[in-house]
Every structure is written in structure tokens, then in C-alpha cells.
Motif scaffolding. Structure first.
Motif, mmCIF file in Angstrom:
data_model
loop_
_atom_site.group_PDB
_atom_site.id
_atom_site.type_symbol
_atom_site.label_atom_id
_atom_site.label_comp_id
_atom_site.label_asym_id
_atom_site.label_seq_id
_atom_site.Cartn_x
_atom_site.Cartn_y
_atom_site.Cartn_z
ATOM 1 N N ASP A 123 0.806 -1.221 0.000
ATOM 2 C CA ASP A 123 0.000 0.000 0.000
ATOM 3 C C ASP A 123 0.841 1.272 0.000
ATOM 4 N N LEU A 124 2.067 1.172 0.521
ATOM 5 C CA LEU A 124 2.956 2.336 0.555
ATOM 6 C C LEU A 124 3.899 2.366 -0.650
ATOM 7 N N GLY A 125 3.578 1.596 -1.670
ATOM 8 C CA GLY A 125 4.345 1.658 -2.905
ATOM 9 C C GLY A 125 5.719 1.024 -2.841
ATOM 10 N N GLY A 126 5.839 -0.086 -2.094
ATOM 11 C CA GLY A 126 7.113 -0.788 -2.028
ATOM 12 C C GLY A 126 8.070 -0.249 -0.978
ATOM 13 N N ARG A 127 7.534 0.384 0.037
ATOM 14 C CA ARG A 127 8.368 0.856 1.149
ATOM 15 C C ARG A 127 7.617 0.609 2.455
ATOM 16 N N LEU A 128 8.278 0.898 3.573
ATOM 17 C CA LEU A 128 7.656 0.785 4.884
ATOM 18 C C LEU A 128 7.858 2.082 5.653
ATOM 19 N N PRO A 129 7.035 2.365 6.671
ATOM 20 C CA PRO A 129 7.238 3.571 7.478
ATOM 21 C C PRO A 129 8.520 3.476 8.297
ATOM 22 N N ASP A 130 8.919 4.600 8.876
ATOM 23 C CA ASP A 130 10.121 4.596 9.723
ATOM 24 C C ASP A 130 9.940 3.708 10.945
ATOM 25 N N THR A 131 8.708 3.659 11.471
ATOM 26 C CA THR A 131 8.445 2.934 12.717
ATOM 27 C C THR A 131 7.145 2.149 12.612
ATOM 28 N N MET B 216 4.996 6.660 11.016
ATOM 29 C CA MET B 216 4.709 5.429 11.764
ATOM 30 C C MET B 216 3.301 4.940 11.460
ATOM 31 N N VAL B 217 3.092 3.642 11.698
ATOM 32 C CA VAL B 217 1.780 3.021 11.542
ATOM 33 C C VAL B 217 1.420 2.316 12.840
ATOM 34 N N VAL B 218 0.178 2.504 13.280
ATOM 35 C CA VAL B 218 -0.354 1.791 14.445
ATOM 36 C C VAL B 218 -1.470 0.865 13.978
ATOM 37 N N PRO B 219 -1.574 -0.321 14.570
ATOM 38 C CA PRO B 219 -2.678 -1.214 14.218
ATOM 39 C C PRO B 219 -3.868 -0.971 15.139
ATOM 40 N N LEU B 220 -5.051 -0.872 14.579
ATOM 41 C CA LEU B 220 -6.284 -0.879 15.366
ATOM 42 C C LEU B 220 -6.806 -2.312 15.283
ATOM 43 N N CYS B 221 -6.509 -3.081 16.346
ATOM 44 C CA CYS B 221 -6.511 -4.545 16.249
ATOM 45 C C CYS B 221 -7.866 -5.216 16.438
ATOM 46 N N GLY B 222 -8.744 -4.616 17.228
ATOM 47 C CA GLY B 222 -10.010 -5.272 17.523
ATOM 48 C C GLY B 222 -11.146 -4.268 17.602
ATOM 49 N N ALA B 223 -12.349 -4.688 17.245
ATOM 50 C CA ALA B 223 -13.496 -3.791 17.200
ATOM 51 C C ALA B 223 -14.027 -3.509 18.601
ATOM 52 N N GLY B 224 -14.518 -2.285 18.784
ATOM 53 C CA GLY B 224 -15.047 -1.877 20.081
ATOM 54 C C GLY B 224 -16.268 -2.656 20.530
ATOM 55 N N VAL B 225 -17.019 -3.219 19.586
ATOM 56 C CA VAL B 225 -18.203 -3.978 19.947
ATOM 57 C C VAL B 225 -17.844 -5.221 20.742
ATOM 58 N N LYS B 226 -16.586 -5.645 20.737
ATOM 59 C CA LYS B 226 -16.189 -6.841 21.477
ATOM 60 C C LYS B 226 -16.149 -6.601 22.983
ATOM 61 N N THR B 227 -15.868 -5.360 23.393
ATOM 62 C CA THR B 227 -15.732 -5.071 24.826
ATOM 63 C C THR B 227 -16.520 -3.856 25.289
ATOM 64 N N GLY B 228 -16.929 -2.974 24.367
ATOM 65 C CA GLY B 228 -17.587 -1.751 24.751
ATOM 66 C C GLY B 228 -16.596 -0.679 25.153
ATOM 67 N N MET B 229 -17.108 0.479 25.560
ATOM 68 C CA MET B 229 -16.269 1.601 25.961
ATOM 69 C C MET B 229 -15.789 1.395 27.405
ATOM 70 N N ALA B 230 -14.552 1.832 27.671
ATOM 71 C CA ALA B 230 -14.009 1.760 29.022
ATOM 72 C C ALA B 230 -14.755 2.717 29.931
#
Length: 369
Positions: free
Chosen positions: A208-216, A354-368
Motif C-alpha cells: 500500500d505504501l508503494g514498495g516501502r515501509l514507514p520509519d516505525t 509510523m503506523v499503528v494497528p487498530l486490532c479489535g473492534a469496540g463492539v467486542k468489549t464496549g467503551m471503558a
């Protein structure tokens, strides 16, 4: 299929033996596997719009259990931080990347039963893909697991066994079951096929980044399966000549349960001497792992990349979840830990892209609360 090998003592085992760990040291397996040449950005157009498009770098091919996993969106959060929306996977978490590999392997081995242990997301993924494969499945979960997650596991037809105590007690119960004859242990920690699934996260970024990766690459770490998959992918991409430099790996843990961060800060190569054996309470339940079996590999991978560990307190996890929701992303509490660690104003924000993963949907646990 190739063979398992133990990174600690060199012991080997055929995959068909259903031996879930090294019989000598009881540690996790690695896999004898080298990607085939031929992967370039030019060969990808027209291939399956799933993680299976990277066929040259996967130890299994031509799956029968796919649910269309992978190829999740990459969306900017700020000028320098982008989020990969892995909560838009078939079972609403990144664990589908590894679970599909384990289920496909189990389908080919045809065991009498599949067992797994999980605080929720991995168990849900294994249950879904075993349902797709027509395999009987039992998932061990700790007491206190989100009812929404156990409901999803049962909906896929898996048996749920609730274990008193936390993740450590649950893992021990599952491993005892895995020692029985004819059982395939679909462990997202001990079985390296899972890591070869999670590594596709980085291959998608590269494409997706055209053959490269972010710094972090910023990654939440409990058992470290996404981080180790990322380390595997960056090493492969570099060896294949597809990237010139490897990105830093920044590992994020909850301040309440941060055994790897503690070991890293004192320069240890492995975990420090054990405490109580169970995790303290934290909103980030998915990374509340007090004794990760691949600790040595995780610490070594972060150091080799020039990266570091960051920890986040509970109030910042709560605030980061609300902040992401206000931006349109409803993510469960574990999945917001990385954003809490690197958003504007964070104390130790890494430089560069940098890239961060948003790993799981909020519907699994709800809001804190």
C-alpha cells in the motif's frame, strides 16, 4: 509442509506429529521455511484480494478455509501517523491473519479435535475458521473474559471452557488438553504458522505504501505474535531486496502488565524472575500476559530493529479510546494502546512516519468506564 525446529536447542519435529512444543525444553517452535523468489509489486494486480495474494512468502497455499481475511485499509490519523484497520477482519480482529493459517494446517492434518486458549480474540478467530473447516473445536478462556467474545466463540459452534484465574492458568489447562492423543493445539503463541499469518500485516503495508515501509511500526505486545510476525516480514523483505532499510519496532504494553518493558529497560535478554504468575487488572486485557513464552525472541527483535518499549497507564488507554471514537474509529481497549503511546503530546513519541494497528473492534468489549 516443512518441519518445526526449536530455536533454543535445535530439536526438530515433523508437522504431522501434532507435537505442539519442543519435547526437550517445552518451548515454542519456529518453522523451517524460506520464501520463494518472485514477489514484486508488479505481480500483485489481479491476485486474490486477501492475504493469500502473497503466495510466495506463505508456508501454505491454495486454502480451503479462507473468509477473505486481510487487505485492511490504511488511513491517516495525523501527518505522520497512519492506522491500519485490522478490526475490519471477518471476526473483527487481526488474529484472523494467523488463525486462518492454523485452521488450514489443521484441516490438512485432520486431528480428532482442535483446542485453543485465549482471552477472547484469538479464540474467536480459531472457532470461526474451524467452523469453516468443519473441525471440532474447544476454546479455553479465563474467567472474566468479555461475554461478547464468549458469545461469538459459541456462535461458531465451539465449546467454551472457562478456567478460574487469568491467562496463565488458562494456558496451562489448554496445554494439558493438547498433550492428549489426536489433538491439534491451535496456539497463537507456540505454533509458528500463526506468525507466518500475522507477517502479512507488513506485506500489506509494503504494497500500500508503494514498495516501502514507514520509519516505525508501533505494535501492542502481550504474547508478541504481531510484533514477531512484523519482524519476520521485515527480515524477509530485506533479504528479498524489496526494502533497503528495516523500520524500528516499537512495542507497547499496558503499564499495569509490562514484563517485557521491564526486562528491556534493564538490558535483560529474558524476563525477570517471576512474580505472582498472574496479570494485574488492566483495560488492555488482550496484552495482559505476565510470562510470554517467546519473550527472548520479542526482546531480541525489538533491540535488533533499534526500537524500544513504551508503556501506557489506564487513564491514557481510556482517553485514547474516546479520542479514536471521536475520529470515527470504535476500537476495543487493547487495540487503542498504541495510539495512546504515540499520539500528539505522548511523552516518548518516536520521530518520523509510523503506523499503528487498530486490532479489535469496540463492539467486542464496549467503551471503558
Amino acid at each position: 509442509m516443512t518441519t518445526y525446529h526449536c530455536p533454543q536447542d535445535g530439536t526438530r519435529s515433523p508437522i504431522s506429529a501434532l507435537t505442539w512444543c519442543c519435547p526437550v525444553c517445552r518451548g515454542p517452535w519456529d518453522l523451517d521455511f524460506t520464501p520463494a523468489p518472485g514477489l514484486t509489486p508488479h505481480v500483485l494486480p489481479g491476485r486474490a484480494n486477501s492475504l493469500w495474494r502473497y503466495e510466495e512468502i506463505l508456508p501454505l497455499a491454495a486454502p480451503e478455509v479462507s473468509l477473505g481475511e486481510g487487505r485492511t485499509p490504511l488511513v491517516p490519523l495525523t501527518d505522520t501517523v497512519s492506522a491500519k484497520l485490522d478490526y475490519l477482519m471477518p471476526t473483527l480482529s487481526f488474529k484472523d491473519r494467523g488463525a486462518v493459517m492454523l485452521a488450514e494446517l489443521a484441516r490438512r492434518l485432520n486431528p480428532g479435535r482442535v483446542v485453543a486458549d485465549s482471552s477472547g480474540n484469538a479464540g474467536t478467530s480459531i472457532a470461526a475458521y474451524c467452523a469453516r473447516a468443519g473441525l471440532p473445536c474447544t476454546v479455553y478462556v479465563p474467567e472474566g473474559t468479555s461475554p461478547k467474545k464468549t458469545e461469538q466463540i459459541r456462535a461458531h459452534g465451539a465449546e467454551v471452557v472457562t478456567v478460574p484465574g487469568g491467562r496463565e492458568a488458562t494456558a496451562l489447562a489448554a496445554r494439558a488438553a493438547a498433550d492428549e492423543e489426536g489433538v491439534f493445539y491451535a496456539s497463537h503463541v507456540f505454533n509458528p504458522y500463526f506468525l507466518h499469518g500475522t507477517k502479512t500485516y507488513v506485506y500489506e503495508l509494503w504494497e500500500d505504501l508503494g514498495g516501502r515501509l514507514p520509519d516505525t511500526l508501533v505494535v501492542p505486545v502481550g504474547n508478541g505474535t504481531l510484533l514477531l510476525g512484523a519482524a519476520l516480514a521485515t527480515a524477509e523483505l530485506h533479504a528479498l531486496g524489496l526494502i533497503a532499510d528495516r523500520p524500528r519496532l516499537v512495542a507497547v504494553q499496558a503499564e499495569a502488565v509490562s514484563p517485557l518493558a521491564e526486562a528491556f529497560r534493564v538490558g535483560a535478554e529474558d524476563l525477570l524472575p517471576a512474580g505472582s504468575g498472574e496479570a494485574a487488572p488492566t483495560l488492555a486485557e488482550g496484552i495482559a500476559i505476565p510470562r510470554p513464552p517467546r519473550a527472548r525472541q520479542i526482546l531480541a527483535a525489538v533491540r535488533a530493529s533499534g526500537g524500544t518499549f513504551l508503556t501506557v497507564p489506564e487513564d491514557e488507554i481510556r482517553d485514547a479510546q474516546r479520542d479514536l471514537a471521536a475520529r470515527g474509529f470504535y476500537v476495543e481497549t487493547t487495540g487503542v494502546a498504541c495510539w495512546a503511546a504515540v499520539r500528539d503530546g505522548a511523552a516518548h513519541r518516536p520521530p518520523g512516519s509510523m503506523v499503528v494497528p487498530l486490532c479489535g473492534a469496540g463492539v467486542k468489549t464496549g467503551m471503558a468506564g
